[in-house]
Write a protein that holds these residues in place. Structure first.
Motif, PDB file in Angstrom:
ATOM      1  N   GLY A   1       0.787  -1.222   0.000  1.00 19.62           N
ATOM      2  CA  GLY A   1       0.000   0.000   0.000  1.00 19.62           C
ATOM      3  C   GLY A   1       0.820   1.273   0.000  1.00 19.62           C
ATOM      4  N   SER A   2       2.125   1.185  -0.291  1.00 17.70           N
ATOM      5  CA  SER A   2       2.984   2.362  -0.321  1.00 17.70           C
ATOM      6  C   SER A   2       4.093   2.136  -1.339  1.00 17.70           C
ATOM      7  CB  SER A   2       3.584   2.635   1.059  1.00 17.70           C
ATOM      8  OG  SER A   2       4.491   3.716   1.005  1.00 17.70           O
ATOM      9  N   TYR A   3       4.422   3.179  -2.118  1.00 15.95           N
ATOM     10  CA  TYR A   3       5.458   3.047  -3.133  1.00 15.95           C
ATOM     11  C   TYR A   3       6.851   2.968  -2.529  1.00 15.95           C
ATOM     12  CZ  TYR A   3       2.011   4.140  -6.743  1.00 15.95           C
ATOM     13  OH  TYR A   3       0.925   4.099  -7.578  1.00 15.95           O
ATOM     14  N   TRP A   4       7.073   3.628  -1.397  1.00 12.36           N
ATOM     15  CA  TRP A   4       8.421   3.686  -0.813  1.00 12.36           C
ATOM     16  C   TRP A   4       8.297   3.712   0.712  1.00 12.36           C
ATOM     17  CZ3 TRP A   4      12.709   3.137  -3.732  1.00 12.36           C
ATOM     18  CH2 TRP A   4      13.949   3.314  -3.112  1.00 12.36           C
ATOM     19  N   ASN A   5       9.091   2.866   1.383  1.00 10.22           N
ATOM     20  CA  ASN A   5       8.990   2.748   2.833  1.00 10.22           C
ATOM     21  C   ASN A   5      10.324   2.945   3.555  1.00 10.22           C
ATOM     22  OD1 ASN A   5       6.062   1.567   3.189  1.00 10.22           O
ATOM     23  ND2 ASN A   5       6.992   0.411   1.511  1.00 10.22           N
ATOM     24  N   TRP A   6      11.370   3.297   2.836  1.00 12.36           N
ATOM     25  CA  TRP A   6      12.711   3.459   3.389  1.00 12.36           C
ATOM     26  C   TRP A   6      13.141   2.218   4.176  1.00 12.36           C
ATOM     27  CZ3 TRP A   6      15.589   6.844   1.159  1.00 12.36           C
ATOM     28  CH2 TRP A   6      15.015   8.009   0.649  1.00 12.36           C
ATOM     29  N   ASP A   7      12.772   1.075   3.613  1.00 10.81           N
ATOM     30  CA  ASP A   7      13.253  -0.216   4.101  1.00 10.81           C
ATOM     31  C   ASP A   7      14.775  -0.277   3.896  1.00 10.81           C
ATOM     32  OD1 ASP A   7      12.709  -3.228   4.670  1.00 10.81           O
ATOM     33  OD2 ASP A   7      13.789  -3.229   2.770  1.00 10.81           O
ATOM     34  N   PRO A   8      15.532  -1.034   4.719  1.00  9.33           N
ATOM     35  CA  PRO A   8      17.002  -1.099   4.517  1.00  9.33           C
ATOM     36  C   PRO A   8      17.396  -1.471   3.092  1.00  9.33           C
ATOM     37  CG  PRO A   8      16.442  -2.076   6.620  1.00  9.33           C
ATOM     38  CD  PRO A   8      15.137  -1.739   5.961  1.00  9.33           C
ATOM     39  N   LYS A   9      16.691  -2.415   2.494  1.00  2.87           N
ATOM     40  CA  LYS A   9      17.010  -2.785   1.104  1.00  2.87           C
ATOM     41  C   LYS A   9      16.713  -1.627   0.162  1.00  2.87           C
ATOM     42  CE  LYS A   9      17.994  -6.330  -0.429  1.00  2.87           C
ATOM     43  NZ  LYS A   9      19.285  -6.916  -0.871  1.00  2.87           N
ATOM     44  N   GLU A  10      15.587  -0.956   0.350  1.00  2.00           N
ATOM     45  CA  GLU A  10      15.243   0.184  -0.499  1.00  2.00           C
ATOM     46  C   GLU A  10      16.240   1.332  -0.310  1.00  2.00           C
ATOM     47  OE1 GLU A  10      11.313   1.132   0.674  1.00  2.00           O
ATOM     48  OE2 GLU A  10      10.387  -0.566  -0.362  1.00  2.00           O
ATOM     49  N   THR A  11      16.636   1.547   0.918  1.00  2.00           N
ATOM     50  CA  THR A  11      17.581   2.633   1.207  1.00  2.00           C
ATOM     51  C   THR A  11      18.919   2.392   0.518  1.00  2.00           C
ATOM     52  OG1 THR A  11      16.528   2.992   3.357  1.00  2.00           O
ATOM     53  CG2 THR A  11      18.736   3.909   3.037  1.00  2.00           C
ATOM     54  N   TRP A  12      19.452   1.171   0.634  1.00  5.65           N
ATOM     55  CA  TRP A  12      20.739   0.880   0.014  1.00  5.65           C
ATOM     56  C   TRP A  12      20.624   0.813  -1.510  1.00  5.65           C
ATOM     57  CZ3 TRP A  12      25.468   1.260   1.855  1.00  5.65           C
ATOM     58  CH2 TRP A  12      25.629   1.304   3.235  1.00  5.65           C
ATOM     59  N   ALA A  13      19.461   0.422  -2.036  1.00  6.59           N
ATOM     60  CA  ALA A  13      19.250   0.478  -3.483  1.00  6.59           C
ATOM     61  C   ALA A  13      19.275   1.928  -3.961  1.00  6.59           C
ATOM     62  CB  ALA A  13      17.925  -0.186  -3.851  1.00  6.59           C
ATOM     63  N   PHE A  14      18.684   2.815  -3.163  1.00  8.20           N
ATOM     64  CA  PHE A  14      18.720   4.244  -3.506  1.00  8.20           C
ATOM     65  C   PHE A  14      20.143   4.798  -3.431  1.00  8.20           C
ATOM     66  CE2 PHE A  14      18.474   8.734  -2.146  1.00  8.20           C
ATOM     67  CZ  PHE A  14      17.849   9.261  -3.266  1.00  8.20           C
ATOM     68  N   ILE A  15      20.923   4.357  -2.426  1.00  8.21           N
ATOM     69  CA  ILE A  15      22.322   4.780  -2.323  1.00  8.21           C
ATOM     70  C   ILE A  15      23.115   4.290  -3.540  1.00  8.21           C
ATOM     71  CG2 ILE A  15      24.454   4.510  -0.995  1.00  8.21           C
ATOM     72  CD1 ILE A  15      22.736   4.347   1.532  1.00  8.21           C
ATOM     73  N   THR A  16      22.877   3.043  -3.941  1.00  4.96           N
ATOM     74  CA  THR A  16      23.543   2.500  -5.126  1.00  4.96           C
ATOM     75  C   THR A  16      23.183   3.303  -6.361  1.00  4.96           C
ATOM     76  OG1 THR A  16      23.443   0.291  -4.150  1.00  4.96           O
ATOM     77  CG2 THR A  16      23.887   0.417  -6.506  1.00  4.96           C
ATOM     78  N   TRP A  17      21.895   3.649  -6.502  1.00  3.61           N
ATOM     79  CA  TRP A  17      21.440   4.442  -7.644  1.00  3.61           C
ATOM     80  C   TRP A  17      22.096   5.824  -7.626  1.00  3.61           C
ATOM     81  CZ3 TRP A  17      18.959   9.038  -8.572  1.00  3.61           C
ATOM     82  CH2 TRP A  17      18.376   9.193  -9.847  1.00  3.61           C
ATOM     83  N   THR A  18      22.223   6.413  -6.433  1.00  5.75           N
ATOM     84  CA  THR A  18      22.838   7.739  -6.308  1.00  5.75           C
ATOM     85  C   THR A  18      24.317   7.702  -6.702  1.00  5.75           C
ATOM     86  OG1 THR A  18      21.304   8.271  -4.503  1.00  5.75           O
ATOM     87  CG2 THR A  18      23.264   9.652  -4.733  1.00  5.75           C
ATOM     88  N   ILE A  19      25.036   6.670  -6.247  1.00  2.00           N
ATOM     89  CA  ILE A  19      26.448   6.537  -6.600  1.00  2.00           C
ATOM     90  C   ILE A  19      26.606   6.393  -8.121  1.00  2.00           C
ATOM     91  CG2 ILE A  19      28.463   5.012  -6.437  1.00  2.00           C
ATOM     92  CD1 ILE A  19      28.115   6.684  -3.976  1.00  2.00           C
ATOM     93  N   SER A  20      25.722   5.618  -8.734  1.00  2.00           N
ATOM     94  CA  SER A  20      25.771   5.446 -10.191  1.00  2.00           C
ATOM     95  C   SER A  20      25.480   6.758 -10.901  1.00  2.00           C
ATOM     96  CB  SER A  20      24.769   4.367 -10.628  1.00  2.00           C
ATOM     97  OG  SER A  20      25.038   3.137 -10.005  1.00  2.00           O
ATOM     98  N   ALA A  21      24.535   7.533 -10.377  1.00  2.39           N
ATOM     99  CA  ALA A  21      24.227   8.835 -10.978  1.00  2.39           C
ATOM    100  C   ALA A  21      25.402   9.797 -10.837  1.00  2.39           C
ATOM    101  CB  ALA A  21      22.973   9.413 -10.320  1.00  2.39           C
ATOM    102  N   ILE A  22      26.065   9.765  -9.679  1.00  2.01           N
ATOM    103  CA  ILE A  22      27.250  10.615  -9.480  1.00  2.01           C
ATOM    104  C   ILE A  22      28.351  10.220 -10.461  1.00  2.01           C
ATOM    105  CG2 ILE A  22      29.102  11.197  -7.858  1.00  2.01           C
ATOM    106  CD1 ILE A  22      27.057  10.942  -5.609  1.00  2.01           C
ATOM    107  N   TYR A  23      28.525   8.905 -10.667  1.00  3.43           N
ATOM    108  CA  TYR A  23      29.517   8.443 -11.638  1.00  3.43           C
ATOM    109  C   TYR A  23      29.218   8.996 -13.028  1.00  3.43           C
ATOM    110  CZ  TYR A  23      31.874   5.369 -14.943  1.00  3.43           C
ATOM    111  OH  TYR A  23      32.615   4.889 -15.990  1.00  3.43           O
TER     112      TYR A  23
END
Length: 323
Positions: free
Chosen positions: A249-271
């Motif tokens: 019932g929610s698109y994003w919950n800041w679950d540990p897996k979701e958080t680290w996936a977002f960090i990975t996405w951010t690092i890739s965007a910075i690259y």
């Protein structure tokens, strides 16, 4: 029983072929005159790809769902992804710089899946209700393909850093040598030695030119592979958000897996930003390679480390769902 036997056979055949491929690569590094070894290793990786494909299809048939339910299945799929990435430049008739990365990566992931885990984990389990969705194949496969591509690109960037670092050390050593040399042996001897050095200038230029070409190719392919992984990761995160809305019932919950996936996405965007930023012209390759090297650790934390904690909405068992 037939499917289990077939899966067991395909697993050991693919593992054996990859081991032979790595041995072949080591032989080509030591003995360059052996003809046909490189082509044999490429064909070996193709055979490995089809063996792992058969293994996944066999497991899919007898389990009744796409084999991405637990750590064992995700590692096998990751190994399949490494083999797939390896074959792309081969069929496009490009020089394959992935062989030294994809073959060891495939054998390590598959070796850990087949030997490092208990036999109980190898058994296919029934999907929990939350995973019984058509989004399972879309989300998890995109995430694992992105991990494979990002890991390969990061390793290429690490190789680029190592070569660049060694080249800078050699240049510093030669500079210090030239500064000390005249005062140590006198001007006449220095001039005589300088003549002999000039005779080898063409060889040094030739070696430096090929080193330059290698670093340019590593930079080019790491950028393209990380860009591909970034695309897969974006699709995986978006499809996961849609699936999460249906299941929780929610698109994003800041679950540990979701958080680290977002960090990975951010690092890739910075690259991607540092690699294409014109204001960093001349240094963007080195800076982006450092960012990609950091991303290598982040990806493993996102894929493997978070699941060991066994907490959060993705914790259907620390050894079950690993996306």
């Amino acid at each position: 029983m037939i499917f289990l036997t077939l899966e067991h056979i395909l697993t050991h055949i693919s593992f054996s072929i990859i081991a032979i491929v790595i041995t072949t690569h080591l032989m080509t590094l030591l003995v360059h005159e052996i003809i046909g070894l490189c082509d044999s290793s490429e064909k070996g990786m193709i055979a490995t790809f089809f063996c792992i494909t058969g293994l996944l299809v066999t497991r899919w048939i007898y389990s009744g769902h796409f084999p991405l339910n637990d750590l064992y299945e995700s590692l096998i799929f990751l190994s399949w992804s490494f083999s797939l990435i390896h074959m792309v430049p081969y069929f496009r008739n490009h020089m394959n710089h992935f062989s030294a990365i994809t073959a060891p990566s495939a054998i390590c992931t598959q070796g850990f899946a087949t030997s490092g885990l208990s036999t109980e984990i190898h058994q296919s389990a029934i999907l929990v209700p939350a995973l019984q969705s058509h989004w399972l194949m879309m989300h998890v496969s995109m995430m694992l393909l992105s991990y494979a591509a990002l890991l390969c690109g990061s390793l290429l960037s690490i190789a680029l850093l190592v070569i660049t670092f060694r080249k800078n050390i050699d240049m510093i050593g030669k500079t210090n040598h030239l500064l000390i040399w005249p005062f140590s042996f006198g001007e006449i001897k220095y001039l005589n030695e300088k003549r002999s050095v000039l005779k080898n200038t063409s060889f040094l230029l030739f070696r430096n030119y090929h080193r330059y070409q290698l670093t340019q190719r590593l930079d080019h392919w790491s950028y393209r592979v990380i860009g591909l992984g970034f695309t897969f990761l974006t699709i995986g995160i978006l499809s996961g958000a849609v699936w999460a809305n249906e299941a929780w019932g929610s698109y994003w919950n800041w679950d540990p897996k979701e958080t680290w996936a977002f960090i990975t996405w951010t690092i890739s965007a910075i690259y991607s930003h540092t690699r294409t930023n014109k204001s960093l012209q001349g240094t963007n390759s080195a800076i982006s390679a450092i960012v990609a090297s950091i991303g290598f650790l982040i990806i493993w934390i996102c894929y493997f480390g978070v699941n060991l904690l066994g907490i959060g909405l993705h914790s259907y068992g620390s050894l079950t769902l690993n996306i």
